[in-house]
Write an enzyme that holds these catalytic residues in place. Structure first.
Site, PDB file in Angstrom:
ATOM      1  N   TYR A 145      49.245  40.204  42.546  1.00 23.03           N
ATOM      2  CA  TYR A 145      47.798  40.293  42.348  1.00 23.03           C
ATOM      3  C   TYR A 145      47.288  38.895  42.038  1.00 23.03           C
ATOM      4  O   TYR A 145      47.908  38.166  41.264  1.00 23.03           O
ATOM      5  CB  TYR A 145      47.491  41.240  41.175  1.00 23.03           C
ATOM      6  CG  TYR A 145      46.026  41.337  40.828  1.00 23.03           C
ATOM      7  CD1 TYR A 145      45.140  42.024  41.644  1.00 23.03           C
ATOM      8  CD2 TYR A 145      45.521  40.743  39.669  1.00 23.03           C
ATOM      9  CE1 TYR A 145      43.783  42.116  41.315  1.00 23.03           C
ATOM     10  CE2 TYR A 145      44.171  40.841  39.333  1.00 23.03           C
ATOM     11  CZ  TYR A 145      43.313  41.522  40.164  1.00 23.03           C
ATOM     12  OH  TYR A 145      41.984  41.611  39.832  1.00 23.03           O
ATOM     13  N   ASP A 240      50.576  30.954  41.709  1.00 23.95           N
ATOM     14  CA  ASP A 240      49.674  31.641  40.796  1.00 23.95           C
ATOM     15  C   ASP A 240      50.428  31.864  39.494  1.00 23.95           C
ATOM     16  O   ASP A 240      51.262  32.765  39.404  1.00 23.95           O
ATOM     17  CB  ASP A 240      49.206  32.970  41.418  1.00 23.95           C
ATOM     18  CG  ASP A 240      48.254  33.709  40.496  1.00 23.95           C
ATOM     19  OD1 ASP A 240      48.188  33.353  39.302  1.00 23.95           O
ATOM     20  OD2 ASP A 240      47.593  34.650  40.969  1.00 23.95           O
ATOM     21  N   LYS A 268      44.684  33.211  31.423  1.00 22.12           N
ATOM     22  CA  LYS A 268      45.274  34.028  30.348  1.00 22.12           C
ATOM     23  C   LYS A 268      45.684  33.213  29.116  1.00 22.12           C
ATOM     24  O   LYS A 268      44.838  32.823  28.334  1.00 22.12           O
ATOM     25  CB  LYS A 268      46.439  34.857  30.896  1.00 22.12           C
ATOM     26  CG  LYS A 268      45.949  35.769  32.043  1.00 22.12           C
ATOM     27  CD  LYS A 268      46.695  37.049  32.200  1.00 22.12           C
ATOM     28  CE  LYS A 268      46.196  37.791  33.421  1.00 22.12           C
ATOM     29  NZ  LYS A 268      46.148  39.215  33.330  1.00 22.12           N
TER      30      LYS A 268
HETATM   31  N1  PMP Z   1      46.483  36.058  39.068  1.00 24.18           N
HETATM   32  C1  PMP Z   1      47.378  36.798  38.399  1.00 24.18           C
HETATM   33  C2  PMP Z   1      48.839  36.583  38.648  1.00 24.18           C
HETATM   34  C3  PMP Z   1      46.936  37.765  37.504  1.00 24.18           C
HETATM   35  O1  PMP Z   1      47.827  38.532  36.871  1.00 24.18           O
HETATM   36  C4  PMP Z   1      45.549  37.926  37.271  1.00 24.18           C
HETATM   37  C5  PMP Z   1      45.008  38.947  36.288  1.00 24.18           C
HETATM   38  N2  PMP Z   1      45.799  40.005  35.970  1.00 24.18           N
HETATM   39  C6  PMP Z   1      44.674  37.111  37.975  1.00 24.18           C
HETATM   40  C7  PMP Z   1      45.158  36.180  38.862  1.00 24.18           C
HETATM   41  C8  PMP Z   1      43.192  37.215  37.761  1.00 24.18           C
HETATM   42  O2  PMP Z   1      42.869  36.696  36.517  1.00 24.18           O
HETATM   43  P1  PMP Z   1      41.478  37.131  35.786  1.00 24.18           P
HETATM   44  O3  PMP Z   1      41.625  38.566  35.445  1.00 24.18           O
HETATM   45  O4  PMP Z   1      41.417  36.208  34.608  1.00 24.18           O
HETATM   46  O5  PMP Z   1      40.387  36.868  36.766  1.00 24.18           O
END
Ligand code: PMP
Length: 432
Positions: A145, A240, A268
């Site tokens: 994701y 990511d 995060k």
């Molecule tokens: N990339 C990864 C690997 C994630 O786990 C997430 C959120 N779970 C995101 C991007 C998106 O981050 P945000 O919810 O802060 O937009």
């Protein structure tokens, strides 16, 4: 345990907020429904809900909370920022300090930019990669994701030769056609996708250690092969690290796997619980970004003193000796205990763990890719989730999510959790 106040608040929320929640997974759809618990107060490893129930928290707000809730050092930093003015719209020296901290911890970040969420960070890396390569397509891996921007909310086609289809209404098929999705840990599928689409591929986007279909590590050599094959084809590699940066070590997953990407997206943990995202990478690529280059990215809230202060304070806490060994020891205790109870009660449990993050899958088999994670028993997980909640253990409401430990968890918390697991497994074994 009574949830009467949560039930009333959820009814009220449904009248005013779409679906009653501000992010869909909070609505417990991943665990067969039910009323989401409304939390009122959090401290350390614990939550208290609006009905006065206390929980041990393993959700960790889906990843950012690694110091425990309301850590005093972070709380003081946020409070100081509040009294000093939370938003200036000008540069501040805090941003310099934080950029230097990130660069020291993650050497591939030659230049960085702060944004406001993981979604923004990933979305922008793709734009920059497209600007740099003058290509449009992106390869990603199924089950990873990357936020909710159009390009990454795309489901796999039927094989490496086929282009993606939108994973959400409102995404034009023309955008989905720019994305190729292949299975994680499958070098041959990736090689084939590059063979077919290589000349058009701007970037390969990957979670170097997956956090979004549970914790899944890359097989030895997988990420090096991805780097080599992508670079041979003139494509960039984007990691990511929104979940993984500072989760397993003071630094990044790229350090653990020993492979450097061209660009990295983060979020995060680096915000200490406040909204943040950041991206960075090779200087020649980052210089595509405005005001130096033609790729536009901006943000009213980007680099705001509150988020940056919380992020600096969070990293300062994590710099303390023994942080990740402590998370590892608690994680091992939890893993061993759950495995022991699973074998006593004859339940099919498979645990993937790295340091203080683990996923409990209900399956007999290994989980190395999304299809295997998807094939694990969702009904058993749902039952487990709801019974654990009744025992005062707050897990993420999805069989694909990790349990996140914090440095505020103690051996007593783990012991109490394992007692709950044993009780819940004994109920599930009788029902089976
Ligand atoms: N990339 C990864 C690997 C994630 O786990 C997430 C959120 N779970 C995101 C991007 C998106 O981050 P945000 O919810 O802060 O937009």
């Amino acid at each position: 345990m009574k949830f009467d106040t949560s039930i009333a608040l959820y009814k009220e929320a449904e009248d005013h907020i779409v679906g009653g929640v501000n992010s869909p997974s909070r609505a417990y759809k991943g665990v067969g429904g039910g009323t989401p618990v409304f939390m009122e107060h959090a401290k350390g490893a614990h939550f208290w809900d609006v009905d006065g129930n206390r929980y041990i928290d393993y959700l960790g707000a889906y990843g950012p909370i690694i110091t425990g809730h309301a850590h005093p050092h972070i709380a003081e930093a946020i409070s100081a920022a509040a009294y000093n003015g939370v938003l200036y719209g000008t540069p501040t020296k805090l941003e310099n300090k934080f950029a230097k901290m990130l660069k020291e911890a993650i050497p591939s970040l030659e230049k960085v930019r702060f944004v406001n969420s993981g979604t923004e960070a990933v979305m922008t890396t793709i734009r920059v990669a497209r600007a740099y390569t003058d290509r449009t397509k992106v390869i990603k891996f199924s089950g990873c994701y990357h936020g909710h921007s159009d390009l990454v909310l795309v489901a796999a086609g039927s094989g490496p030769a086929t282009l993606g289809t939108p994973d959400s209404a409102g995404i034009p098929t023309s955008i989905a056609e720019e994305v190729i999705t292949v299975p994680f840990n499958d070098v041959e599928a990736f090689r084939q996708a590059i063979r077919i689409h290589g000349e058009d591929v701007a970037a390969v986007l990957v979670e170097p250690i997956v956090g979004n279909f549970g914790i899944v590590e890359p097989k030895p050599g997988f990420l090096q092969a991805v780097n080599d094959i992508a670079h041979d084809a003139g494509s960039l590699v984007i990691y990511d690290e929104v979940i993984t940066a500072f989760r397993f070590t003071y630094g990044s997953a790229q350090e653990i796997v020993g492979v450097q990407p061209d660009m990295t997206a983060m979020g995060k943990i680096i915000g200490g619980g406040l909204p943040i995202g950041a991206y960075g990478g090779r200087v020649d690529i980052m210089e595509q970004v405005a005001p130096l280059g033609p790729a536009y990215q901006a943000g009213t809230m980007s680099g705001n003193p509150a988020s940056i202060s919380a992020g600096i304070a969070c990293l300062e806490v994590l710099q303390q000796d023994g942080t990740y060994d402590y998370l590892d020891s608690l994680g091992a205790m939890l893993e061993d205990g759950i495995n022991k109870h699973a074998s006593t009660y004859g339940l099919p449990v498979q645990i993937n763990r790295l340091k203080g993050a683990l996923t409990v899958y209900f399956t007999d088999g290994e989980v190395e890719n999304y299809d295997q994670a998807d094939a694990t028993d969702g009904e058993m997980f749902s039952r487990f989730f709801h019974l654990m909640l009744q025992e005062g253990i707050n897990l993420a409401p999805s069989k694909f999510e990790a349990w996140f430990l914090t440095i505020a968890h103690t051996e007593e918390d783990i012991t109490a959790t394992l007692q709950a697991v044993e009780k819940v497994f004994s109920i599930m074994a009788k029902e089976a």
